[in-house]
Design an enzyme around this catalytic site. Structure first.
Site, mmCIF file in Angstrom:
data_model
loop_
_atom_site.group_PDB
_atom_site.id
_atom_site.type_symbol
_atom_site.label_atom_id
_atom_site.label_comp_id
_atom_site.label_asym_id
_atom_site.label_seq_id
_atom_site.Cartn_x
_atom_site.Cartn_y
_atom_site.Cartn_z
ATOM 1 N N ARG A 27 -7.944 1.469 10.040
ATOM 2 C CA ARG A 27 -9.325 0.976 10.139
ATOM 3 C C ARG A 27 -9.992 1.381 11.458
ATOM 4 O O ARG A 27 -10.791 0.626 12.002
ATOM 5 C CB ARG A 27 -9.385 -0.552 10.012
ATOM 6 C CG ARG A 27 -8.802 -1.106 8.742
ATOM 7 C CD ARG A 27 -9.868 -1.124 7.656
ATOM 8 N NE ARG A 27 -9.361 -1.779 6.467
ATOM 9 C CZ ARG A 27 -9.639 -3.027 6.133
ATOM 10 N NH1 ARG A 27 -10.442 -3.747 6.879
ATOM 11 N NH2 ARG A 27 -9.150 -3.551 5.047
ATOM 12 N N ARG A 31 -15.812 -2.059 12.063
ATOM 13 C CA ARG A 31 -16.748 -3.032 12.644
ATOM 14 C C ARG A 31 -16.573 -3.320 14.124
ATOM 15 O O ARG A 31 -17.445 -3.921 14.728
ATOM 16 C CB ARG A 31 -16.679 -4.331 11.831
ATOM 17 C CG ARG A 31 -17.285 -4.173 10.450
ATOM 18 C CD ARG A 31 -16.970 -5.346 9.562
ATOM 19 N NE ARG A 31 -15.542 -5.358 9.225
ATOM 20 C CZ ARG A 31 -14.961 -6.284 8.473
ATOM 21 N NH1 ARG A 31 -15.672 -7.292 8.010
ATOM 22 N NH2 ARG A 31 -13.670 -6.213 8.203
ATOM 23 N N ARG A 40 -24.309 0.813 9.879
ATOM 24 C CA ARG A 40 -24.298 -0.219 8.835
ATOM 25 C C ARG A 40 -25.602 -1.017 8.753
ATOM 26 O O ARG A 40 -25.864 -1.662 7.743
ATOM 27 C CB ARG A 40 -23.102 -1.158 9.054
ATOM 28 C CG ARG A 40 -21.807 -0.602 8.531
ATOM 29 C CD ARG A 40 -21.684 -0.737 7.013
ATOM 30 N NE ARG A 40 -21.261 -2.092 6.648
ATOM 31 C CZ ARG A 40 -22.020 -2.991 6.082
ATOM 32 N NH1 ARG A 40 -23.274 -2.721 5.803
ATOM 33 N NH2 ARG A 40 -21.538 -4.171 5.774
ATOM 34 N N ASP A 76 -12.969 3.320 1.028
ATOM 35 C CA ASP A 76 -12.214 2.083 0.852
ATOM 36 C C ASP A 76 -11.281 2.250 -0.336
ATOM 37 O O ASP A 76 -11.564 3.040 -1.241
ATOM 38 C CB ASP A 76 -13.142 0.886 0.623
ATOM 39 C CG ASP A 76 -12.368 -0.416 0.772
ATOM 40 O OD1 ASP A 76 -12.148 -0.843 1.915
ATOM 41 O OD2 ASP A 76 -11.934 -0.974 -0.249
ATOM 42 N N TYR A 152 -6.836 -7.104 -6.310
ATOM 43 C CA TYR A 152 -8.295 -7.273 -6.198
ATOM 44 C C TYR A 152 -8.948 -7.343 -7.577
ATOM 45 O O TYR A 152 -9.868 -8.128 -7.800
ATOM 46 C CB TYR A 152 -8.899 -6.130 -5.370
ATOM 47 C CG TYR A 152 -8.578 -6.271 -3.902
ATOM 48 C CD1 TYR A 152 -9.296 -7.161 -3.102
ATOM 49 C CD2 TYR A 152 -7.539 -5.569 -3.323
ATOM 50 C CE1 TYR A 152 -8.984 -7.330 -1.758
ATOM 51 C CE2 TYR A 152 -7.221 -5.724 -1.981
ATOM 52 C CZ TYR A 152 -7.943 -6.602 -1.209
ATOM 53 O OH TYR A 152 -7.634 -6.777 0.112
HETATM 54 O O1 1CP Z 1 -8.799 3.177 8.279
HETATM 55 C C1 1CP Z 1 -9.949 3.612 8.292
HETATM 56 O O2 1CP Z 1 -10.653 3.654 9.316
HETATM 57 C C2 1CP Z 1 -10.514 4.213 7.022
HETATM 58 C C3 1CP Z 1 -11.333 3.377 6.216
HETATM 59 C C4 1CP Z 1 -10.743 2.203 5.431
HETATM 60 C C5 1CP Z 1 -9.494 2.059 4.812
HETATM 61 C C6 1CP Z 1 -8.312 3.009 4.839
HETATM 62 C C7 1CP Z 1 -11.477 1.030 5.136
HETATM 63 C C8 1CP Z 1 -12.834 0.781 5.622
HETATM 64 N N1 1CP Z 1 -10.732 0.237 4.308
HETATM 65 C C9 1CP Z 1 -9.502 0.832 4.093
HETATM 66 C C10 1CP Z 1 -8.395 0.372 3.262
HETATM 67 C C11 1CP Z 1 -8.395 -1.000 2.720
HETATM 68 N N2 1CP Z 1 -9.451 -1.730 2.217
HETATM 69 C C12 1CP Z 1 -7.218 -1.772 2.536
HETATM 70 C C13 1CP Z 1 -5.835 -1.287 2.859
HETATM 71 C C14 1CP Z 1 -5.523 -1.350 4.302
HETATM 72 C C15 1CP Z 1 -5.595 -2.679 4.967
HETATM 73 O O3 1CP Z 1 -4.938 -3.629 4.471
HETATM 74 O O4 1CP Z 1 -6.252 -2.761 6.005
HETATM 75 C C16 1CP Z 1 -7.584 -2.985 1.953
HETATM 76 C C17 1CP Z 1 -6.669 -4.139 1.574
HETATM 77 C C18 1CP Z 1 -8.997 -2.954 1.758
HETATM 78 C C19 1CP Z 1 -9.827 -4.003 1.134
HETATM 79 C C20 1CP Z 1 -10.944 -4.363 2.024
HETATM 80 N N3 1CP Z 1 -12.069 -3.610 2.170
HETATM 81 C C21 1CP Z 1 -11.041 -5.425 2.925
HETATM 82 C C22 1CP Z 1 -9.955 -6.468 3.162
HETATM 83 C C23 1CP Z 1 -10.258 -7.751 2.502
HETATM 84 C C24 1CP Z 1 -9.028 -8.599 2.347
HETATM 85 O O5 1CP Z 1 -8.675 -8.903 1.209
HETATM 86 O O6 1CP Z 1 -8.398 -8.931 3.387
HETATM 87 C C25 1CP Z 1 -12.279 -5.337 3.581
HETATM 88 C C26 1CP Z 1 -12.852 -6.269 4.592
HETATM 89 C C27 1CP Z 1 -12.908 -4.171 3.090
HETATM 90 C C28 1CP Z 1 -14.203 -3.601 3.526
HETATM 91 C C29 1CP Z 1 -14.075 -2.518 4.516
HETATM 92 N N4 1CP Z 1 -13.305 -1.380 4.328
HETATM 93 C C30 1CP Z 1 -13.426 -0.557 5.428
HETATM 94 C C31 1CP Z 1 -14.316 -1.202 6.344
HETATM 95 C C32 1CP Z 1 -14.741 -0.637 7.673
HETATM 96 C C33 1CP Z 1 -14.711 -2.416 5.771
HETATM 97 C C34 1CP Z 1 -15.700 -3.398 6.361
HETATM 98 C C35 1CP Z 1 -16.976 -3.226 5.616
HETATM 99 C C36 1CP Z 1 -18.196 -3.504 6.429
HETATM 100 O O7 1CP Z 1 -18.682 -2.623 7.158
HETATM 101 O O8 1CP Z 1 -18.740 -4.634 6.292
#
Ligand code: 1CP
Length: 343
Positions: A27, A31, A40, A76, A152
């Site tokens: 990630r 944010r 964003r 994502d 999910y």
């Molecule tokens: O790593 C990076 O920088 C690349 C981008 C990336 C990746 C690989 C994002 C951006 N998300 C992910 C993978 C992801 N998404 C996973 C697997 C890895 C992990 O566990 O961290 C999972 C479970 C998600 C699901 C997801 N998407 C969540 C988690 C929610 C939960 O159940 O805990 C969230 C908050 C998102 C949204 C998201 N994805 C990525 C970002 C930067 C964001 C935030 C969105 C925003 O700007 O509001």
């Protein structure tokens, strides 16, 4: 043609010697970065993922700011679900499915689609990013594992107890199998598209795979993860499998044909190396260490770097994604420390 052959990230995945430890963080675009928040303000998360120029820009932000040794495609894990027939949006509480996928009909109505048709914008983003990165920094592509995606889909968003999924597992396991097989087919095509578009490595994120009993892990998750990893065996692209909470599952994970395994912070890296001598390892600093003082960040990061020298290959990372409140100065200290370490 120049290649990324000398990238220390790729060398560590392949188990080749390097004089320092590469670092990227899960990630890393997100944010905690003010420049990400500025983008964003103009685009929703879904728009950002679907606009190749914008996805390219935010992928590059942490590379420019910190000089990480690998970039990861900005997208994502839920992105390939929309063309299957499961649209979602992202609110402050994380992802929300428009409708959860729970019944037999829901699952039958999901379609495995051509990744190039449904998610061609991801391939376009990859091509733009590769153009920006040149031959200096490799690009990681990724997908969610079928099980983590199923959590999910079935729960309709994030979950605490996975009640709907586990009810299905313990009452209609054949239905869960059907869903898992569809997701596996979709992910195989989605990753093949990313490889064709030019990614240099791939990571399979199995964030919630650790919630099952090991026997269920072996039955439900392992064969699908194996099928995905095996589909990339001849691609020439190194593979990383990140299973959060993997410690109870190492005997199973050890049967996978994969170059590298991600480790979270709940297992000592040296212990992981002893148990997994044939794999490169990636990890494993607790992301919350970044909230602590800088001496702690330095000493804990160096300890992991030193331990990592005993592994077949070691890529420094956090044990899970960086959190939105991580201070920029803490990330600077982390990167300086790891990139300053000599093996
Ligand atoms: O790593 C990076 O920088 C690349 C981008 C990336 C990746 C690989 C994002 C951006 N998300 C992910 C993978 C992801 N998404 C996973 C697997 C890895 C992990 O566990 O961290 C999972 C479970 C998600 C699901 C997801 N998407 C969540 C988690 C929610 C939960 O159940 O805990 C969230 C908050 C998102 C949204 C998201 N994805 C990525 C970002 C930067 C964001 C935030 C969105 C925003 O700007 O509001």
């Amino acid at each position: 043609m120049s290649t990324l052959h000398d990238s220390i990230f790729l060398k560590n995945l392949r188990g080749e010697p390097t004089d320092r430890t590469p670092i990227w963080v899960m990630r890393q675009a997100g944010r905690y970065l003010p420049e990400y928040m500025a983008v964003r303000k103009k685009l929703s998360f879904n728009e950002l993922c679907r606009t190749p120029e914008a996805a390219c820009e935010v992928t590059m932000q942490p590379i420019r700011r910190f000089g990480f040794d690998a970039a990861i495609l900005f997208s994502d894990i839920l992105v390939p679900l929309e063309p299957m027939g499961a649209p979602f949006h992202f609110g402050d509480g994380g992802p929300k499915l428009q409708r959860p996928i729970r019944s037999e009909d829901d699952i039958r109505n999901l379609n495995v689609t051509e990744a190039r048709e449904g998610t061609g914008y991801v391939a376009e983003a990859i091509k733009l990013i590769k153009g920006e990165l040149g031959d200096k920094t490799p690009l990681i592509g990724f997908a969610g594992s079928p099980f983590t995606l199923a959590t999910y889909l079935i729960e309709g968003g994030g979950s605490k107890n996975y009640e709907n999924l586990k009810t299905m597992l313990y009452s209609r396991p054949e239905l869960l199998d059907e869903l898992m097989d569809k997701l596996t087919d979709q992910i195989i095509d989605y990753l093949a598209m990313q490889v064709e578009a030019g990614v240099d490595a791939i990571q399979l994120f199995d964030t919630w795979g650790g919630i099952l009993h090991p026997q269920d892990f072996d039955k439900v998750i392992l064969p699908r993860v194996r099928r995905i990893l095996d589909s990339l065996a001849d691609s020439g692209v190194p593979r990383i499998y990140f299973l959060k909470g993997n410690a109870p599952f190492l005997e199973s994970v050890k049967t996978l044909d994969v170059e590298a395994l991600g480790m979270d912070w709940t297992m000592d890296l040296s212990d992981g190396i002893k148990k997994l001598p044939n794999y490169s390892l990636q990890g494993n600093l607790d992301p919350l260490v970044l909230y602590g003082d800088h001496d702690q960040i330095r000493s804990r990061a160096l300890e992991i770097c030193r331990k990592g020298t005993e592994a077949k290959g070691h890529v420094f990372n956090l044990g899970h994604g960086i959190l939105p409140k991580a201070p920029i100065a803490a990330v600077e200290t982390l990167v300086e420390t790891v990139q300053g370490f000599r093996r």
